[in-house]
Enzyme design. Structure first.
Site, PDB file in Angstrom:
ATOM      1  CB  CYS A   4      -0.914  -0.031   1.230  1.00  0.00           C
ATOM      2  SG  CYS A   4      -1.796   1.520   1.492  1.00  0.00           S
ATOM      3  CG  ASP A  30      -2.829  15.298  -3.535  1.00  0.00           C
ATOM      4  OD1 ASP A  30      -3.771  14.555  -3.186  1.00  0.00           O
ATOM      5  OD2 ASP A  30      -2.248  15.176  -4.639  1.00  0.00           O
ATOM      6  CG  HIS A  46      -4.399  -0.704   5.036  1.00  0.00           C
ATOM      7  ND1 HIS A  46      -3.861  -0.020   3.964  1.00  0.00           N
ATOM      8  CD2 HIS A  46      -5.428  -1.434   4.538  1.00  0.00           C
ATOM      9  CE1 HIS A  46      -4.547  -0.327   2.873  1.00  0.00           C
ATOM     10  NE2 HIS A  46      -5.496  -1.192   3.200  1.00  0.00           N
ATOM     11  CG  ASN A  86     -12.730  10.536  -4.106  1.00  0.00           C
ATOM     12  OD1 ASN A  86     -13.781  11.151  -4.188  1.00  0.00           O
ATOM     13  ND2 ASN A  86     -11.570  11.039  -4.493  1.00  0.00           N
ATOM     14  CG  HIS A  99      -6.920   9.226   0.905  1.00  0.00           C
ATOM     15  ND1 HIS A  99      -6.955   7.958   0.372  1.00  0.00           N
ATOM     16  CD2 HIS A  99      -7.198  10.072  -0.107  1.00  0.00           C
ATOM     17  CE1 HIS A  99      -7.246   8.043  -0.925  1.00  0.00           C
ATOM     18  NE2 HIS A  99      -7.417   9.317  -1.241  1.00  0.00           N
ATOM     19  CG  HIS A 101      -8.947  14.395  -1.266  1.00  0.00           C
ATOM     20  ND1 HIS A 101      -7.934  14.450  -2.194  1.00  0.00           N
ATOM     21  CD2 HIS A 101      -9.457  13.140  -1.333  1.00  0.00           C
ATOM     22  CE1 HIS A 101      -7.842  13.273  -2.814  1.00  0.00           C
ATOM     23  NE2 HIS A 101      -8.760  12.466  -2.303  1.00  0.00           N
TER      24      HIS A 101
END
Ligand code: 5GP
Ligand code: ZN
Length: 109
Positions: A4, A30, A46, A86, A99, A101
């Site tokens: 990952c 980012d 994770h 997402n 994650h 944003h």
């Protein structure tokens, strides 16, 4: 060894521009920003995406949102920013480690 990408970033096997770090959460800039401020917040543990989340993770999710707000204040977003995640390929998820944003610094449509 993990495959990952974000686990590798969390483990410092891959370098990143760290904005915030504690025992539970990492926030990085980012690599391909879509706004003047574009920060990714992720749990260190994770989880693939929201589909992986269990009731015992609710404190962690709340904490990530709180931390996003704190970072937004620190970088001067002045109460105007977007926090989004997402979930799944069809929704635009490209990295399969949960994650969020944090984006801002321009007019968002
Ligand atoms: P997603 O599409 O999965 O919601 O978002 C993945 C995000 O990770 C994208 O905005 C992309 O630019 C960012 N990203 C991909 N690879 C890297 C990397 O190696 N380092 C950093 N800092 N960001 C990355
Ligand atoms: Zn991971």
């Amino acid at each position: 060894m993990t495959e990952c990408l974000f686990c590798k970033i969390i483990n410092k096997d891959i370098s990143s521009s760290i904005v915030f770090e504690d025992d539970d959460v990492l926030a990085i800039n980012d690599i391909n920003p879509q706004a003047p401020v574009h920060i990714l917040l992720m749990p260190k543990r994770h989880l693939t995406n929201l589909e992986d989340v269990e009731e015992s993770d609710l404190n962690l999710l709340g904490y990530i949102q709180f931390r996003a707000r704190e970072i937004a204040r620190q970088v001067g977003l002045d109460g105007h920013y977007r926090v989004m995640t997402n979930c799944g390929e069809k929704a635009g998820q490209r990295v399969f480690h949960l994650h969020y944003h944090l984006m801002g610094g321009k007019e968002m449509d």
